[in-house]
Design an enzyme around this catalytic site. Structure first.
Site, short mmCIF file in Angstrom:
data_model
loop_
_atom_site.label_atom_id
_atom_site.label_comp_id
_atom_site.label_asym_id
_atom_site.label_seq_id
_atom_site.Cartn_x
_atom_site.Cartn_y
_atom_site.Cartn_z
N THR A 1 0.88 -1.16 0.20
CA THR A 1 0.01 0.04 -0.09
C THR A 1 0.74 1.27 -0.06
O THR A 1 1.54 1.52 0.96
CB THR A 1 -0.82 -0.06 1.33
OG1 THR A 1 -1.72 -1.05 1.10
CG2 THR A 1 -1.86 1.03 1.06
N PHE B 1 -6.54 -6.64 -1.52
CA PHE B 1 -7.81 -6.25 -0.82
C PHE B 1 -8.14 -7.69 0.18
O PHE B 1 -9.29 -7.86 0.46
CB PHE B 1 -9.11 -6.08 -1.67
CG PHE B 1 -8.99 -4.68 -2.42
CD1 PHE B 1 -8.89 -3.71 -1.79
CD2 PHE B 1 -8.69 -4.82 -3.94
CE1 PHE B 1 -8.83 -2.56 -2.82
CE2 PHE B 1 -8.36 -3.67 -4.61
CZ PHE B 1 -8.43 -2.67 -4.15
N LYS C 1 -3.63 2.39 10.12
CA LYS C 1 -2.53 2.79 9.59
C LYS C 1 -2.91 3.45 8.10
O LYS C 1 -2.47 4.73 7.93
CB LYS C 1 -1.52 1.68 9.22
CG LYS C 1 -0.49 1.91 8.21
CD LYS C 1 0.45 0.73 7.91
CE LYS C 1 -0.35 -0.28 6.69
NZ LYS C 1 -0.07 0.24 5.53
N CYS D 1 -3.89 -2.68 9.00
CA CYS D 1 -4.35 -1.86 7.83
C CYS D 1 -5.22 -0.74 8.12
O CYS D 1 -4.63 0.43 7.70
CB CYS D 1 -5.06 -2.81 6.78
SG CYS D 1 -4.14 -4.10 6.63
N ARG E 1 -1.81 -6.76 16.32
CA ARG E 1 -1.52 -5.35 16.00
C ARG E 1 -2.76 -4.45 16.13
O ARG E 1 -3.77 -4.69 15.60
CB ARG E 1 -0.84 -5.27 14.65
CG ARG E 1 0.50 -5.74 14.49
CD ARG E 1 1.03 -5.86 13.24
NE ARG E 1 0.40 -6.98 12.55
CZ ARG E 1 0.86 -7.12 11.13
NH1 ARG E 1 1.83 -6.44 10.41
NH2 ARG E 1 0.09 -7.99 10.55
N GLY F 1 -9.29 -2.25 14.50
CA GLY F 1 -8.04 -2.29 14.56
C GLY F 1 -7.17 -3.28 13.42
O GLY F 1 -7.73 -3.17 12.43
N ARG G 1 -8.57 -10.01 3.18
CA ARG G 1 -8.91 -9.83 4.72
C ARG G 1 -8.22 -11.08 5.65
O ARG G 1 -8.35 -12.25 5.08
CB ARG G 1 -10.42 -9.91 5.11
CG ARG G 1 -11.10 -8.72 5.01
CD ARG G 1 -12.64 -8.93 4.94
NE ARG G 1 -12.90 -9.90 3.70
CZ ARG G 1 -14.12 -10.58 3.67
NH1 ARG G 1 -15.07 -10.23 4.38
NH2 ARG G 1 -14.30 -11.45 2.67
N PHE H 1 -19.84 -4.56 7.12
CA PHE H 1 -19.14 -3.49 8.20
C PHE H 1 -19.98 -2.60 8.86
O PHE H 1 -19.78 -1.65 8.90
CB PHE H 1 -17.87 -2.63 7.10
CG PHE H 1 -16.85 -3.64 7.03
CD1 PHE H 1 -17.08 -4.66 6.23
CD2 PHE H 1 -15.62 -3.43 7.74
CE1 PHE H 1 -15.75 -5.49 6.10
CE2 PHE H 1 -14.57 -4.24 7.39
CZ PHE H 1 -14.64 -5.48 6.65
C1 UGA Z 1 -8.83 -5.02 5.97
C2 UGA Z 1 -9.78 -4.66 4.63
O1 UGA Z 1 -11.01 -5.58 4.89
C3 UGA Z 1 -9.06 -5.69 3.44
O2 UGA Z 1 -9.92 -5.51 2.39
C4 UGA Z 1 -7.77 -5.05 3.36
O3 UGA Z 1 -7.06 -5.91 2.14
C5 UGA Z 1 -6.81 -5.08 4.49
O4 UGA Z 1 -7.73 -4.59 5.54
C6 UGA Z 1 -5.52 -4.77 4.13
O5 UGA Z 1 -5.57 -3.45 3.77
O6 UGA Z 1 -4.57 -5.47 3.97
P1 UGA Z 1 -8.31 -6.86 7.91
O7 UGA Z 1 -7.48 -5.71 8.62
O8 UGA Z 1 -7.77 -8.33 7.62
O9 UGA Z 1 -8.62 -6.20 6.47
O10 UGA Z 1 -9.73 -6.78 8.67
P2 UGA Z 1 -11.14 -6.52 8.63
O11 UGA Z 1 -12.03 -7.64 8.51
O12 UGA Z 1 -11.39 -5.59 7.40
O13 UGA Z 1 -11.44 -5.91 10.06
C7 UGA Z 1 -10.84 -4.65 10.36
C8 UGA Z 1 -11.42 -4.32 11.74
O14 UGA Z 1 -12.60 -3.63 11.65
C9 UGA Z 1 -11.26 -5.34 12.74
O15 UGA Z 1 -10.91 -4.76 14.12
C10 UGA Z 1 -12.71 -5.42 12.69
O16 UGA Z 1 -12.83 -6.31 14.30
C11 UGA Z 1 -13.37 -4.30 12.74
N1 UGA Z 1 -14.90 -4.45 12.35
C12 UGA Z 1 -14.90 -4.95 11.22
C13 UGA Z 1 -15.82 -4.16 13.00
O17 UGA Z 1 -15.70 -3.52 14.27
N2 UGA Z 1 -17.10 -4.19 12.58
C14 UGA Z 1 -17.33 -4.31 11.11
O18 UGA Z 1 -18.59 -4.65 10.85
C15 UGA Z 1 -16.48 -5.28 10.44
#
Ligand code: UGA
Length: 435
Positions: free
Chosen positions: A121, A149, A263, A260, A328, A257, A151, A249
Site C-alpha cells: 500500500t 484487498f 495505518k 491496515c 496489531r 484495529g 482480509r 461493516f
Molecule cells: C482490511 C480490509 O477489509 C481488506 O480488504 C484489506 O485488504 C486489508 O485490510 C488490508 O489493507 O490489507 P483486515 O484488516 O484483515 O482487512 O480486517 P477486517 O475484517 O477488515 O477488520 C478490520 C477491523 O474492523 C477489525 O478490528 C474488525 O473487528 C473491525 N470491524 C469490521 C468492525 O468493528 N465491524 C465490522 O462490521 C467489520
C-alpha cells in the site's frame, strides 16, 4: 509465468502461495533467512486458515520456492511483485523505506521485459516516482500498481473470489502481463478495473478508509442507542437492508484495529493535508476510533463502580478480530493497557493471540490463561473483546460458579442475552441502554 514476490509478510505469502496455486512458478524472497528456511519446510510464520495445505501442495508440485538470494529470485522472471510493509511514520505518512530497498536490490537484475508491480500500500504518485527513480538509474522496467484487498482469516477466499481486481498501469504492455497473471480469475468473470497508476494507489486507501468510516459511524450510532434506548442490532440491520448502504461493516464493537485500517486512514489523512485538500471526515473517524477504547473503559467503570483499583477483570479475546493470531492495533490490547493504568488486575485468554500478546505486553497485574474458564476464576467482570465463536460455546453455567461477580460486558454483541441472563449473569453489551 515466472513470478517473484519480495517480502513474505502477510500479503506476500498469501499472494505468492495462491499465485502458485493458479499455476505460476513462484519465488518468494525475504531477507529473513530463518523464515525462508522454515517456509521451504512448509512452516508458516502466520496463521491463515488452510494456507498451510496450499503451501504444502505447491512445494510438492515444485511451483513455489523461498529464497533470500536476489540473483536466484530474478532469473528468467516475468513479473516482480513488491509486497513489503509500509508502516506509519510518526506523522502518519507511509514509510516507503522497505519498498525502495527492495527496488534497489532487485533493480540490479531487472531486464526491460520484466514488470515491477507495487502491491504494497503506497501513497498516490509513488509509482510515478518509482518510474523516475528507475529512469535515473538507467533501468527500463515497466511499473504497475496492483493493490490487494485480502482480509486476514478470509484471505484464500478473498484471493480466489475477489470483488474486483484493480490494476494501475501507464501502458498496454503492463496490463497485458497483469491480465495473464490473473487469467484464471478473470475467466470467472471477476470484475477487472484497469486505470492509471495514481488512481489504483488511491483506491486502496479510499476503500480501507471508507470501510473504517462505516465502522466508526455505527459505533457512534451505538453510543446514541445507549442514550436513547434504541436497539443497535435492529438499527444496523434496518440500515443494511438498504442496498445503497449495504449490510457489511456495520457491526458495532470496540473499534477497528489490525495492521491496515488504523495505518491507512492516518496515511490518507496525511496525503489529504499534503495536497491541501480538505477532508474533515477522515479526522473525525481517526478521533472517534482512538477515543473508543477510553469510552469502553468508562463504560466498564460505570458498571463496576468508578474505582477499578484491584478489580479482577477477565478479558476474553486479544486479537483485533476473530480468525487470526494478529494483535496489531487490537482494541482488546488498548483496553487492557487502560485498565492496567487504572490499577485493575487482568486475566486474559484468547484461542490464538496469547503468544503475540505475551511478547508485546507484560505487566505484573496481567496474567494469560490458555483456559478461558480459568481466566474467569474470581473475576469481578468478564469482558468479551474479540468475536471468537468459541466464546459463544463456552460453558457459561460453569463460569457462573467461578466468577466473583456475575457480570458480563460483551463488546462484540455475540452472546445470547436472554440465555446468559437466565443463568444469573448481569449482561451488558454495546448499544444497549445500561439503566
Ligand atoms: C482490511 C480490509 O477489509 C481488506 O480488504 C484489506 O485488504 C486489508 O485490510 C488490508 O489493507 O490489507 P483486515 O484488516 O484483515 O482487512 O480486517 P477486517 O475484517 O477488515 O477488520 C478490520 C477491523 O474492523 C477489525 O478490528 C474488525 O473487528 C473491525 N470491524 C469490521 C468492525 O468493528 N465491524 C465490522 O462490521 C467489520
Amino acid at each position: 509465468m515466472n513470478i517473484t514476490l519480495i517480502g513474505t509478510g502477510y500479503v506476500g505469502l498469501v499472494s505468492g502461495i495462491m499465485m502458485s496455486y493458479l499455476g505460476h512458478n513462484v519465488i518468494c524472497l525475504d531477507k529473513d533467512r530463518v523464515k525462508i528456511d522454515k517456509l521451504n519446510k512448509a512452516i508458516l510464520p502466520i496463521y491463515e486458515p488452510h494456507l498451510d495445505q496450499y503451501l504444502t501442495e505447491s512445494l510438492k508440485q515444485e511451483k513455489i520456492k523461498f529464497t533470500y538470494d536476489y540473483d536466484e529470485a530474478s532469473k528468467n522472471v516475468d513479473a516482480v511483485f513488491v509486497t513489503v510493509g509500509t508502516p506509519s511514520k510518526l506523522s502518519g505518512e507511509a514509510n516507503l523505506e522497505y519498498v525502495y530497498t527492495a527496488i534497489d536490490e532487485i533493480s540490479r537484475y531487472l531486464n526491460k521485459n520484466c514488470l515491477l508491480i507495487i502491491k504494497s500500500t503506497v501513497p498516490p504518485t509513488s509509482c510515478d516516482k518509482i518510474i523516475s527513480y528507475l529512469a535515473e538509474k538507467n533501468i527500463f522496467s515497466l511499473v504497475a500498481a496492483n493493490p490487494e484487498f485480502l482480509r486476514e482469516g478470509n484471505a484464500i477466499e478473498d484471493f480466489l473470489n475477489p470483488d474486483r481486481i484493480v490494476i494501475g498501469v501507464s501502458n498496454e504492455e503492463s496490463s497485458k502481463i497483469l491480465k495473464k497473471i490473473y487469467a484464471p480469475l478473470l475467466k470467472k468473470n471477476i470484475p477487472l478495473l484497469i486505470t492509471n497508476l495514481v488512481t489504483a494507489e488511491l483506491i486502496k486507501y479510499a476503500s480501507n478508509s471508507f470501510l473504517a468510516t462505516k465502522i466508526a459511524y455505527i459505533n457512534e450510532m451505538a453510543n446514541l442507542c445507549e442514550k436513547t434506548g434504541a436497539n443497535i442490532h435492529d438499527l444496523s440491520y434496518g440500515m443494511g437492508l438498504d442496498k445503497r448502504i449495504g449490510d457489511k461493516f456495520l457491526k458495532t464493537g470496540p473499534g477497528f484495529g489490525g495492521s491496515c485500517f488504523p495505518k491507512d486512514i492516518l496515511a490518507l489523512n496525511k496525503i489529504v493535508k499534503d495536497y491541501e485538500a480538505n477532508c474533515l471526515i477522515l479526522e473525525a473517524v481517526i478521533n472517534s476510533n482512538e477515543k473508543r477504547p477510553f469510552d469502553i473503559v468508562n463504560k466498564i467503570s460505570f458498571i463496576l463502580g468508578e474505582d477499578l483499583q484491584n478489580k479482577n477483570i477477565a478479558i476474553l479475546g486479544l486479537t483485533y478480530k476473530a480468525g487470526t493470531d494478529d494483535i496489531r492495533s487490537s482494541p482488546a490490547i488498548m483496553i487492557i493497557k487502560i485498565l492496567l493504568s487504572k490499577g485493575a488486575n487482568i486475566r486474559a485468554s484468547d484461542p490464538l493471540g496469547i503468544i503475540h500478546a505475551n511478547e508485546h505486553l507484560e505487566d505484573k497485574n496481567l496474567l494469560y490463561f490458555d483456559s478461558t474458564v480459568e481466566a474467569c476464576n474470581g473475576a469481578d467482570a468478564v469482558i468479551i473483546a474479540t468475536e471468537w465463536p468459541e466464546f459463544t460455546k463456552l460453558n457459561w453455567e460453569k463460569i457462573y460458579t467461578k466468577v466473583k461477580l456475575p457480570i458480563i460486558i460483551d463488546l462484540r454483541n455475540i452472546l445470547n442475552a436472554r440465555l446468559i441472563k437466565e443463568i444469573g449473569f448481569e449482561y451488558y453489551n454495546i448499544g444497549t441502554k445500561i439503566r
